[in-house]
Every structure is written in C-alpha cells, then in structure tokens.
Scaffold this active site. Structure first.
Site, PDB file in Angstrom:
ATOM      1  CE  LYS A   1      -4.142   5.614  -3.396  1.00  0.00           C
ATOM      2  NZ  LYS A   1      -4.098   4.185  -3.248  1.00  0.00           N
TER       3      LYS A   1
HETATM    4  C1  LIG Z   1      -4.503   3.068  -2.308  1.00  0.00           C
HETATM    5  C2  LIG Z   1      -3.536   2.346  -1.435  1.00  0.00           C
HETATM    6  C3  LIG Z   1      -3.387   0.955  -1.468  1.00  0.00           C
HETATM    7  C4  LIG Z   1      -4.322   0.034  -2.203  1.00  0.00           C
HETATM    8  O1  LIG Z   1      -4.477   0.298  -3.527  1.00  0.00           O
HETATM    9  P1  LIG Z   1      -5.807  -0.191  -4.291  1.00  0.00           P
HETATM   10  O2  LIG Z   1      -5.416   0.001  -5.723  1.00  0.00           O
HETATM   11  O3  LIG Z   1      -6.913   0.701  -3.854  1.00  0.00           O
HETATM   12  O4  LIG Z   1      -6.036  -1.608  -3.944  1.00  0.00           O
HETATM   13  C5  LIG Z   1      -2.393   0.380  -0.699  1.00  0.00           C
HETATM   14  N1  LIG Z   1      -1.602   1.129   0.088  1.00  0.00           N
HETATM   15  C6  LIG Z   1      -1.727   2.459   0.164  1.00  0.00           C
HETATM   16  C7  LIG Z   1      -0.809   3.229   1.045  1.00  0.00           C
HETATM   17  C8  LIG Z   1      -2.720   3.114  -0.571  1.00  0.00           C
HETATM   18  O5  LIG Z   1      -2.858   4.441  -0.461  1.00  0.00           O
END
Ligand SMILES: *Cc1c(COP(=O)(O)O)cnc(C)c1O
Length: 381
Positions: free
Chosen positions: A183
């Site tokens: 992210k």
């Molecule tokens: C990455 C992601 C999540 C989950 O996040 P984590 O930190 O990996 O648990 C939830 N929703 C979306 C759309 C994502 O891209």
C-alpha cells in the site's frame, strides 16, 4: 526485476523503528498514540485506532456496529476478499453490487437495486485509490438507514471531489486504511480505522484489546489498581510501537509518495493512450487520487495473446504484473457459502477479463517505467 508494487524504507524510517527498540515500549505505547493523532490531523477525523492489519480494522468496524445477525451488507466484487470477509465474520451476508465501467467503483444504481429489508451496511472500496461516489452512496444509505464503512485500503492521501481528504468520515460512519507494504504507506503489517462517532470509537477501543478495560469511567466497581473488566468478547488486534513508529515516519512522506505516483500515472497515460487495444485508467472530474494501482484494460483478443501470455512475456522482460481483482463471489468459499453468483455483476466480470495492474511505486524510475512502456508497446507486434 520490476515488481508491480513495493515499499520504500528510508534511513529516517529505520532510525524511527530503532529508537523504539531501545525504548521501554515494544507493544502498544506512545508511538501508537502519536500515529493515531497524526492520522486524525491528516484526515480531519475525530478518532483513530491503529490496529494489527487493515483486515482487523474492517472486522472491528463491522463488529462495533452491532448489526443484527442475518443482516445484509452491500459491497463491491472488485476488491480484496477482506472487505466482504469482515461482514461474514459478524454473521452479515455480503451482497455484491456491480461496478461503474469507468471508475471501477460501486455503481450507486446497482447498490439501490440490491437493497432489501435486511440491508444494514454499505462498504464501498476506493478502488486503486480513486474515491467512490460517496455523495450518491451516502444519500442511498441515509434513505435506507444503512451504516457505511469505507474501505480506503488503497486510498490514503486521496481527495474527494470536494477537495477534502479520504478518511475524514464526512460521508461514512468509519473509514479503514491498510499499511501492508504494497500500500502507499506501510507499517510492516497494520491498519487503522477512522471515525467521528464517539460511541463507535469506544466500542472499537474495547474490542481491539480482548473486550477488556481499565478505564475507571467504564468499570462497574473500583476494587483497586489491579482491577480490570472484560466487558465483551473482543480480540487482540493491537499494533506494536515499532510498527506505529514506522507508519508515523512513512506518513511524513505521504504527499511526496502521492506526487511521484501521480507523475508516473500521467506518464503512463500519455505513452499508452495511443494504443487502440488498451484502455488507460480515468480519473473522475475533480478527484485527486493517490494512485495505489495502475490498472489498464487490455483487449487480449485484438493482440492475439491471452492474459497469461502477456504476463509471461512481460515477466520475461523482468516486469511483474498482477490482476486486481477476481470478483470475490467467484472464490470457492463464497460459492459454497452463498451460492454461485456468476452473472450477477456483469460489468465487474467483464472488467476482470481485461484488467492488468502495471508496476507503480514511489521508487519506480523513469528509465524503468520506459522499459515497461516499451514492453507493453511491443505486445501487439
Ligand atoms: C490490502 C487490502 C485490505 C486488507 O488489508 P491488510 O492490511 O492486508 O489486512 C482490505 N481491503 C482492500 C481493498 C485491500 O487492498
């Protein structure tokens, strides 16, 4: 090898984590509170809880809403499974509405068509960083008495069409971020939930740490300094101070990350716009997207190559790509649990046949990007 996404860890990030390692607090301590305050300052939301992951943040938000079992929640099939899973954890049936073919975000008219007397929750996802149509979605939610949780795992740093930052919760009850390394900013693993609702905030605070409180204002009796109460069944979803220090340090560079991502997107768009068999992403009027993904749609039939052949050929050029997303209801668990929904969201299914995420990250150099662009241009030859 050029991956489709990756983190950038600076010397300042490393120093921030190291400082915590030499301090008294490894688990939740002062850096957690500082990171939470910084996220409130950045977004304008009143309350923030940082937690172990974006998934934990989604789960806490849904659980704290205390919706009746058997409720339905509407979300998009064009997301990571965690968005819908957070409903399933709480006995809420995920119902999928279709996406808009331009923004790839939830289509408000499709959402309206999926509402039943059992619908209680709406979870839009700001896909690839582009905010969903929150004014329209929040109007639908108001009309039908639905709660809204924004899954902004892709969208920290993005701005809505009114110029205000994603995470301010002006259109929702809660907004969730993820700090997974792929992210825009990372804390290793981690997530956050933002809200302006003091009741929701207190419930999430309790649920983050086993349902246990030591807050004198909340205890049923004052037996002594050791005394605490488990008042509800919660989880252990706390973030460590090392993670919070990393997230806090990364947050200082969010605007820099955003600027570079937007430059790279503009360069991709300019170079790829001329290809008749490829569709570049479109930013909606007035939005300012902190692009998490650069997703193109490819007419594979027109170039006589399958998506697998395209991915293999790019990989042979040292370029990693990815597919975001397989419609969530195609996954075996979803089919078994809720029935085969194939055909229910034709726009999302068609989009899935064509999408491909190209490399996009802060340290992707202009030279590396040119290499990617040239490899794409060669695909039709
Ligand atoms: C990455 C992601 C999540 C989950 O996040 P984590 O930190 O990996 O648990 C939830 N929703 C979306 C759309 C994502 O891209």
């Amino acid at each position: 090898m050029i991956p489709y996404g990756k983190q950038d860890i600076s010397a300042a990030d490393i120093a921030a984590v190291n400082a915590v390692l030499s301090s008294d607090f490894l688990t939740q301590g002062p850096k957690v509170a500082e990171f939470e305050q910084a996220l409130c300052a950045y977004t304008g939301a009143r309350y923030c809880l940082v937690v172990a992951s974006g998934t934990a943040a989604l789960h806490l938000a849904v659980a704290a809403m205390e919706l009746p079992e058997g409720s339905e929640g509407i979300t998009t099939p064009n997301t990571f499974a965690a968005t819908a899973n957070s409903m399933a954890y709480c006995g809420i049936k995920p119902v999928f509405a279709d996406i808009d073919p331009i923004s790839y975000n939830l289509s408000p008219s499709s959402v309206s068509a999926r509402i039943t007397p059992a619908t209680r929750l709406l979870s839009p996802v700001h896909f690839a960083g582009q905010p969903a149509d929150m004014p329209a979605l929040s109007l639908i939610a108001k009309k039908h008495g639905l709660k809204i949780i924004e899954d902004a795992a892709h969208a920290i740093g993005s701005r809505y069409s009114d110029g205000s930052p994603v995470g301010n919760c002006l259109f929702s009850d809660a907004t969730v971020f993820s700090f997974h390394p792929v992210k825009t900013i990372t804390s290793g693993e981690g997530g956050a939930v933002m809200t302006n609702d003091p009741v929701l905030y207190q419930r999430m605070l309790l649920l983050r740490s086993h349902g246990i409180t030591k807050d004198p204002a909340l205890l049923s009796q004052q037996s002594g300094p050791w005394y605490h109460e488990m008042q509800t069944l919660g989880w252990h979803y706390r973030m460590t101070d090392m993670q919070a220090a990393l997230g806090l340090s990364q947050l200082q560079r969010l605007n820099l990350f955003k600027a570079r991502r937007r430059t790279l997107v503009a360069q991709y768009n300019q170079a790829l716009a001329e290809l008749p068999w490829l569709k570049t992403p479109q930013e909606m009027e007035g939005f300012s997207s902190c692009f998490h993904l650069y997703v193109v749609e490819i007419d594979y039939a027109a170039i006589g190559k399958s998506r697998r052949q395209v991915m293999d050929s790019l990989m042979a050029d040292g370029i990693g790509t990815q597919v975001h997303y397989i419609p969530v209801y195609h996954h075996p668990w979803y089919r078994e649990q809720y029935g085969d929904k194939t055909g229910s969201c034709p726009v999302a299914e068609r989009y899935y046949q064509h999408c491909l995420s190209l490399p996009l990250y802060f340290t992707l150099s202009d030279e590396e990007q040119s290499h990617v662009i040239q490899a794409i241009q060669r695909l039709a030859r």
